[in-house]
Design a protein around this motif. Sequence first.
Motif, PDB file in Angstrom:
ATOM      1  N   ASP A  32       0.819  -1.216   0.000  1.00 42.76           N
ATOM      2  CA  ASP A  32       0.000   0.000   0.000  1.00 42.76           C
ATOM      3  C   ASP A  32       0.856   1.272   0.000  1.00 42.76           C
ATOM      4  OD1 ASP A  32       1.039  -0.277   2.530  1.00 42.76           O
ATOM      5  OD2 ASP A  32      -0.854   0.076   3.590  1.00 42.76           O
ATOM      6  N   HIS A  33       2.169   1.092  -0.097  1.00 40.98           N
ATOM      7  CA  HIS A  33       3.072   2.245  -0.105  1.00 40.98           C
ATOM      8  C   HIS A  33       2.995   2.947  -1.455  1.00 40.98           C
ATOM      9  CE1 HIS A  33       7.237   4.123  -0.175  1.00 40.98           C
ATOM     10  NE2 HIS A  33       6.743   4.552   0.964  1.00 40.98           N
ATOM     11  N   ASP A  34       3.082   4.297  -1.444  1.00 39.22           N
ATOM     12  CA  ASP A  34       2.933   5.030  -2.706  1.00 39.22           C
ATOM     13  C   ASP A  34       4.087   4.775  -3.672  1.00 39.22           C
ATOM     14  OD1 ASP A  34       4.705   6.358  -1.106  1.00 39.22           O
ATOM     15  OD2 ASP A  34       4.005   8.361  -1.573  1.00 39.22           O
ATOM     16  N   GLY A  35       5.234   4.327  -3.167  1.00 37.54           N
ATOM     17  CA  GLY A  35       6.369   4.020  -4.036  1.00 37.54           C
ATOM     18  C   GLY A  35       6.565   2.518  -4.144  1.00 37.54           C
ATOM     19  N   ILE A  36       5.525   1.800  -4.534  1.00 30.67           N
ATOM     20  CA  ILE A  36       5.583   0.340  -4.559  1.00 30.67           C
ATOM     21  C   ILE A  36       6.723  -0.156  -5.445  1.00 30.67           C
ATOM     22  CG2 ILE A  36       3.902   0.179  -6.444  1.00 30.67           C
ATOM     23  CD1 ILE A  36       2.850  -2.385  -5.060  1.00 30.67           C
ATOM     24  N   ASP A  37       7.454  -1.123  -4.923  1.00 30.23           N
ATOM     25  CA  ASP A  37       8.583  -1.769  -5.597  1.00 30.23           C
ATOM     26  C   ASP A  37       9.813  -0.877  -5.739  1.00 30.23           C
ATOM     27  OD1 ASP A  37       7.675  -4.355  -5.861  1.00 30.23           O
ATOM     28  OD2 ASP A  37       6.835  -4.070  -7.857  1.00 30.23           O
ATOM     29  N   LEU A  38       9.812   0.303  -5.107  1.00 28.62           N
ATOM     30  CA  LEU A  38      11.028   1.111  -5.069  1.00 28.62           C
ATOM     31  C   LEU A  38      11.900   0.615  -3.915  1.00 28.62           C
ATOM     32  CD1 LEU A  38       9.749   4.761  -5.664  1.00 28.62           C
ATOM     33  CD2 LEU A  38      10.907   3.264  -7.296  1.00 28.62           C
ATOM     34  N   LEU A  79      15.528   0.641 -10.389  1.00 27.46           N
ATOM     35  CA  LEU A  79      15.966  -0.366 -11.358  1.00 27.46           C
ATOM     36  C   LEU A  79      15.196  -1.676 -11.200  1.00 27.46           C
ATOM     37  CD1 LEU A  79      19.852   0.113 -11.384  1.00 27.46           C
ATOM     38  CD2 LEU A  79      18.173   0.981 -13.024  1.00 27.46           C
ATOM     39  N   TYR A  80      15.006  -2.123  -9.970  1.00 29.82           N
ATOM     40  CA  TYR A  80      14.283  -3.373  -9.722  1.00 29.82           C
ATOM     41  C   TYR A  80      12.848  -3.265 -10.224  1.00 29.82           C
ATOM     42  CZ  TYR A  80      11.366  -6.550  -6.942  1.00 29.82           C
ATOM     43  OH  TYR A  80      10.413  -7.454  -6.537  1.00 29.82           O
ATOM     44  N   ARG A  81      12.180  -2.174  -9.860  1.00 26.23           N
ATOM     45  CA  ARG A  81      10.779  -1.990 -10.259  1.00 26.23           C
ATOM     46  C   ARG A  81      10.635  -1.949 -11.782  1.00 26.23           C
ATOM     47  NH1 ARG A  81       8.452   3.867  -9.720  1.00 26.23           N
ATOM     48  NH2 ARG A  81       9.958   4.008 -11.430  1.00 26.23           N
ATOM     49  N   LEU A 105      19.558  -7.331 -10.629  1.00 27.17           N
ATOM     50  CA  LEU A 105      20.004  -6.160  -9.861  1.00 27.17           C
ATOM     51  C   LEU A 105      21.295  -6.475  -9.116  1.00 27.17           C
ATOM     52  CD1 LEU A 105      19.388  -3.263  -8.917  1.00 27.17           C
ATOM     53  CD2 LEU A 105      18.124  -4.259  -6.994  1.00 27.17           C
ATOM     54  N   ALA A 106      21.381  -7.662  -8.532  1.00 29.25           N
ATOM     55  CA  ALA A 106      22.611  -8.066  -7.838  1.00 29.25           C
ATOM     56  C   ALA A 106      23.798  -8.070  -8.801  1.00 29.25           C
ATOM     57  CB  ALA A 106      22.425  -9.444  -7.211  1.00 29.25           C
ATOM     58  N   HIS A 107      23.566  -8.576  -9.997  1.00 33.10           N
ATOM     59  CA  HIS A 107      24.642  -8.610 -10.993  1.00 33.10           C
ATOM     60  C   HIS A 107      25.060  -7.204 -11.418  1.00 33.10           C
ATOM     61  CE1 HIS A 107      26.996  -9.748 -14.493  1.00 33.10           C
ATOM     62  NE2 HIS A 107      26.248  -8.942 -15.239  1.00 33.10           N
ATOM     63  N   GLU A 108      24.068  -6.347 -11.690  1.00 32.00           N
ATOM     64  CA  GLU A 108      24.371  -4.990 -12.165  1.00 32.00           C
ATOM     65  C   GLU A 108      25.100  -4.178 -11.098  1.00 32.00           C
ATOM     66  OE1 GLU A 108      23.956  -4.318 -15.190  1.00 32.00           O
ATOM     67  OE2 GLU A 108      22.101  -5.158 -15.997  1.00 32.00           O
ATOM     68  N   LEU A 109      24.625  -4.235  -9.867  1.00 32.85           N
ATOM     69  CA  LEU A 109      25.254  -3.456  -8.799  1.00 32.85           C
ATOM     70  C   LEU A 109      26.637  -4.015  -8.465  1.00 32.85           C
ATOM     71  CD1 LEU A 109      22.296  -2.652  -6.362  1.00 32.85           C
ATOM     72  CD2 LEU A 109      23.206  -1.316  -8.264  1.00 32.85           C
ATOM     73  N   GLY A 110      26.759  -5.344  -8.515  1.00 29.54           N
ATOM     74  CA  GLY A 110      28.068  -5.943  -8.274  1.00 29.54           C
ATOM     75  C   GLY A 110      29.087  -5.491  -9.313  1.00 29.54           C
ATOM     76  N   THR A 111      28.642  -5.433 -10.579  1.00 30.48           N
ATOM     77  CA  THR A 111      29.519  -4.951 -11.645  1.00 30.48           C
ATOM     78  C   THR A 111      29.899  -3.494 -11.420  1.00 30.48           C
ATOM     79  OG1 THR A 111      28.521  -6.487 -13.244  1.00 30.48           O
ATOM     80  CG2 THR A 111      29.696  -4.571 -14.139  1.00 30.48           C
ATOM     81  N   ALA A 112      28.930  -2.695 -10.990  1.00 28.53           N
ATOM     82  CA  ALA A 112      29.171  -1.262 -10.799  1.00 28.53           C
ATOM     83  C   ALA A 112      30.185  -0.985  -9.698  1.00 28.53           C
ATOM     84  CB  ALA A 112      27.854  -0.556 -10.491  1.00 28.53           C
TER      85      ALA A 112
END
Length: 254
Positions: A32-38, A79-81, A105-112
């Motif tokens: 119910d959060h206004d930023g769902i999946d953020l 990014l995930y959302r 997301l784990a792969h992208e952030l790990g690369t970054a």
Amino acid sequence: TLGSMVEMVSADPAHDEEGFTNVLLLGEGNNDHDGIDLTDTLMVASLDPASKSVVMLSLPRDLYVLSTEKMGKGRINSLYRDYKLSLIRHGTEKSKTSGEALQQLAHELGTAIGLQVHGVIKLNFSGFTEGIDLLGGIDIDVPEDIIDPEYPGPNYSFETFTLSSGRQHLDGATALKYARSRHSTSDFSRSSRQQQIIAAATEKAKQGKFLTNAGRVSEVMGILAKNMETTFTSRELLGLLKLGKAIDRRRIFM
């Protein structure tokens, strides 16, 4: 004993050639959060069983990523959302999209950041508050007074959140406000507060011998089943539990 059972059924989580297990920790609102999946909380915890230490690195939610392999560009907390929605639009079965988005997301952030990330744990607000309350609250040294007149309230409203500096005992609801408040402080101090909470909760669990109490462990598992998503298997989570139990409180680096 419970400890013996954990030893028998747990599996060592993956690790790099130096022996470190790197975990991406994500925090998000409820449905119910206004930023769902953020994923407004993003943190990498690097656990080293050899030195019984953990290093925590927080990534500011407003950090803008210019390029990724598959997730496009944008604010890091979206990014995930956005990738999850992209998978749905391209026909991926809805029940599989979240897990795929977490792994990517784990792969992208790990690369970054130049670090292999071995798995992800994502927890929502309810899991956070219920977990802290189950511990009986946590004790935190608040470095400075917090006065936030624009803390998010119900129905898109605002409310004032205040907390005095010094040693404070926080229940789940107050700990969540302490972790989320950002109006009167920077995103860096917000990240530091979130790391404080994780360290305090870990220590409280060890002091209370939660990991040897079958009833308490059952309650924790019930909370996590409703409010947590992870790329780790159940056996690997028990392995992480063993790693966390062995961490020396004096060797948590933030």
